[in-house]
Design a protein around this motif. Structure first.
Motif: not given
Ligand code: BDP
Length: 329
Positions: A74, A92-93, A96, A174, A192, A195, A212
């Motif tokens: 993850e 990644t987003n 995070p 996230q 938390e 994903f 999301n």
């Protein structure tokens, strides 16, 4: 050396091929790239595109192998692995990542962007460049941003129209302190979770909902277990493609240009893929009977999260960036 001229030529050829191969082999490198999304998700397709461009422009000396679908873990883990150089490239987003690179959080703040056009002007302009360049002190090289649309809240219980409707609901977020703060500010209970555990969390009623964009809501089948989608559009936190500083430093100056250019071109490719999938995902959710709530008063949601923007505006690193983002027309 054999007397027969033919076998002598063959042996010389073989030696030449071996020398050539070792020469190229020695410089040639397969870079490992991580992405948690499925193989046909626009971010994964974009990294593959980048790989194609790099392989073509380095004459096959460098290739990218994409480990999609959380094969390498993850995002919280893969970010750390990229910082230590165990993973070469990571998509990644920013949320995070913000736990490691605080400046990235400015892009995930609630209601900071007026529109996707505003977001693009910031990401594609000097502010985006500066943020990407600031990653090096954390062992990462920011290559490019990718779109991630707009995030909204969905749940398995009932349609959310007011803060009273969301009060006490357990909403997955996230692994990011900022996302926890956002959901808590609405009076809901932030949970938390990585994903990959959202679907089981919804099915097992460990969580009541999550938040999301359309493609992640639909490609993961969350819409089947949580068919109430309220267009809170509370954040436009983009995706980002980073490289480990160690892998980056192993590149020649020429190859650094090839990698950075290929990454930027993959963003253009990604944006087109993204726009198509975003429309397609929303249509699929609607046709599957998802209750899409758009006629609600979003103001109380914005007001509830305003404290988070105020806190950011007091941060000496984030404040000037936030002000410049607001000034972008
Ligand atoms: C998706 C992003 C992914 C995030 C995920 C999440 O593509 O990078 O990790 O949301 O909510 O939209 O965890």
């Amino acid at each position: 050396m054999p007397k027969n001229p033919l076998s002598r030529a063959k042996i010389l050829l073989l030696i030449a091929a071996l020398v050539f191969h070792n020469a190229v082999g020695a410089g040639a490198r397969e870079f490992r790239a991580a992405d948690i999304q499925s193989p046909d998700y626009p971010t994964v397709l974009a990294i593959l595109k980048m790989g194609e461009l790099i392989e073509a422009r380095t004459g096959g000396r460098h290739r990218i192998r994409v480990f999609h679908s959380r094969q390498l873990g993850e995002e919280k883990e893969t970010i750390e692995q990229t910082r230590v150089g165990a993973i070469d490239i990571n998509r990644t987003n920013v949320a995070p990542l913000g736990s490691v690179v605080p400046i990235a959080n400015v892009l995930a703040l609630p209601f900071v962007f007026r529109s996707l056009d505003h977001l693009h002007k910031v990401l594609d302009g000097p502010i985006g460049e500066e943020i990407l360049a600031s990653f090096e002190r954390y062992g990462l090289v920011g290559l490019t941003f990718y779109d991630s649309g707009v995030r909204s809240i969905y749940n398995s219980k009932s349609s959310i129209r007011t803060l009273a409707d969301i009060k006490g609901l357990r909403i997955r977020v996230q692994q990011s302190d900022l996302m926890v703060e956002m959901i808590r500010a609405l009076g809901a209970v932030p949970v938390e979770l990585p994903f990959g555990q959202v679907d089981t969390g919804l099915i097992a009623h460990i969580i009541d909902g999550a938040e999301n964009n359309w493609p992640s809501y639909v490609t993961t089948n969350h819409y089947r277990v949580a068919p109430y989608y309220t267009l809170t559009e509370h954040t436009m936190s983009p995706e980002v493609l980073v490289m480990s500083l160690r892998a980056w430093q192993s590149l020649s100056a020429e190859d650094k240009i090839i990698f950075r250019t290929a990454a930027r071109e993959s963003n253009v490719f990604m944006r087109a893929q993204w726009n198509t999938l975003a429309v397609e995902s929303r249509r699929k959710a609607r046709e599957a009977g998802v209750e899409i709530v758009s006629d609600f008063d979003r103001k109380p949601f914005e007001d509830a999260m305003a404290s988070i923007q105020r806190k950011a505006a007091a941060d000496r690193v984030i404040a000037p960036l936030l002000e410049r983002i607001r000034q972008v027309k």
